[in-house]
Design a protein around this motif. Structure first.
Motif, short mmCIF file in Angstrom:
data_model
loop_
_atom_site.label_atom_id
_atom_site.label_comp_id
_atom_site.label_asym_id
_atom_site.label_seq_id
_atom_site.Cartn_x
_atom_site.Cartn_y
_atom_site.Cartn_z
N ILE A 229 0.85 -1.20 0.00
CA ILE A 229 0.00 0.00 0.00
C ILE A 229 0.88 1.24 0.00
CG2 ILE A 229 -1.65 1.34 1.37
CD1 ILE A 229 -2.75 -1.41 2.36
N LEU A 230 1.90 1.24 0.84
CA LEU A 230 2.80 2.39 0.93
C LEU A 230 3.50 2.65 -0.39
CD1 LEU A 230 4.07 4.55 2.74
CD2 LEU A 230 5.78 2.86 3.39
N LYS B 69 -7.70 -1.51 -3.77
CA LYS B 69 -9.15 -1.73 -3.68
C LYS B 69 -9.52 -2.29 -2.30
CE LYS B 69 -12.93 -3.52 -6.39
NZ LYS B 69 -13.27 -3.99 -7.72
N GLU B 70 -8.78 -3.30 -1.85
CA GLU B 70 -9.05 -3.88 -0.53
C GLU B 70 -8.79 -2.88 0.58
OE1 GLU B 70 -6.71 -7.42 -0.22
OE2 GLU B 70 -7.82 -8.42 -1.84
N HIS B 71 -7.74 -2.07 0.43
CA HIS B 71 -7.42 -1.08 1.46
C HIS B 71 -8.52 -0.03 1.56
CE1 HIS B 71 -5.00 1.30 4.14
NE2 HIS B 71 -5.00 2.33 3.31
N LEU B 72 -8.96 0.50 0.43
CA LEU B 72 -10.04 1.50 0.46
C LEU B 72 -11.33 0.90 0.98
CD1 LEU B 72 -9.43 3.52 -2.82
CD2 LEU B 72 -8.79 4.11 -0.48
N GLN C 197 -13.43 2.15 4.27
CA GLN C 197 -14.86 2.48 4.26
C GLN C 197 -15.61 1.67 5.31
OE1 GLN C 197 -15.92 1.75 0.20
NE2 GLN C 197 -15.17 3.74 -0.51
N GLN C 198 -15.24 0.41 5.49
CA GLN C 198 -15.91 -0.45 6.47
C GLN C 198 -15.63 0.02 7.90
OE1 GLN C 198 -18.08 -2.95 5.79
NE2 GLN C 198 -17.85 -2.26 3.68
N ASN C 199 -14.43 0.54 8.12
CA ASN C 199 -14.02 0.99 9.45
C ASN C 199 -14.06 2.50 9.59
OD1 ASN C 199 -13.42 -1.71 10.17
ND2 ASN C 199 -11.41 -1.53 9.20
N ILE D 12 -5.75 3.28 12.34
CA ILE D 12 -4.41 3.73 12.71
C ILE D 12 -3.60 4.12 11.48
CG2 ILE D 12 -2.24 3.00 13.77
CD1 ILE D 12 -3.92 1.23 15.61
N CYS D 13 -3.66 3.33 10.43
CA CYS D 13 -2.74 3.50 9.31
C CYS D 13 -3.50 3.49 7.98
CB CYS D 13 -1.72 2.38 9.35
SG CYS D 13 -0.36 2.64 8.26
#
Length: 197
Positions: free
Chosen positions: A46-47, A94-97, A101-103, A109-110
């Motif tokens: 992701i970074l 996609k999974e990160h976004l 959205q879910q949280n 935190i990150c």
């Protein structure tokens, strides 16, 4: 004799139980370490993608942020819009976004999406690039320093700092000009200009 068999049987059962529980502890520890490694790799991926977006926007001299960056905004700014666009083609983003959205209600935190994170990355990139420029300038045989003073929008005086130097590489000679930044002035007197912050 019967009691000795019972004792030795109990010892065997105890040894087997201790062996099994040690194996479980090791496997739980190994599973935990494996999970941590997967999370570390995920956030590293992701970074890398976020840094690529920051490099792209900085290289193109594009603005990062928009007026409103909330979820209902039609234009969240170049950074968030570009990350969202890339998430259509990249499963990691996609999974990160999706997880963000879910949280949304909880404290994440990150996320790497905040303006503070963007500014921190830009600051680190700036320090790195200025370090490379200064090293290049130190290797130059000839250089010149240019200063220009002008008021900004708030009518505060600022001085731009530009270095022009001769860069020689593989026999090719090139005159380069590099902008190093702005200095805020306390006044226009010779003393104020001599002792810049």
């Amino acid at each position: 004799m019967n009691s000795q068999r019972t004792i030795s049987g109990a010892r065997r059962i105890g040894k087997r139980w201790r062996h099994d529980s040690n194996c479980k502890k090791k496997s739980i520890g190994a599973a935990h370490i494996s999970l941590m490694e997967k999370e570390k790799m995920k956030f590293r991926d992701i970074l890398h993608r976020v840094l690529d977006v920051i490099f792209f926007l900085a290289r193109q001299n594009l603005v990062f942020r928009g007026h409103r960056e909330n979820t209902s905004s039609l234009n969240k700014g170049n950074f968030l819009e570009l990350v969202e666009l890339l998430s259509h083609y990249d499963m990691v983003l996609k999974e990160h976004l999706f997880s963000l959205q879910q949280n949304a209600d909880s404290q994440v935190i990150c996320s790497y999406m905040s303006p503070e994170t963007q500014n921190e990355f830009i600051s680190l990139l700036t320090k790195h690039e200025i370090g490379k420029l200064v090293a290049d300038i130190k290797n130059a045989k000839y250089f010149g320093i240019l200063f220009d003073n002008t008021p900004d929008v708030s009518h505060a005086d600022q001085m731009s700092t530009v270095i022009r130097y001769v860069h020689v590489s593989d026999g090719a000679v090139e005159v380069r000009e590099s902008f190093l930044g702005f200095l805020h002035l306390k006044g226009k007197t010779a003393t104020a200009l001599t002792y810049l912050p």
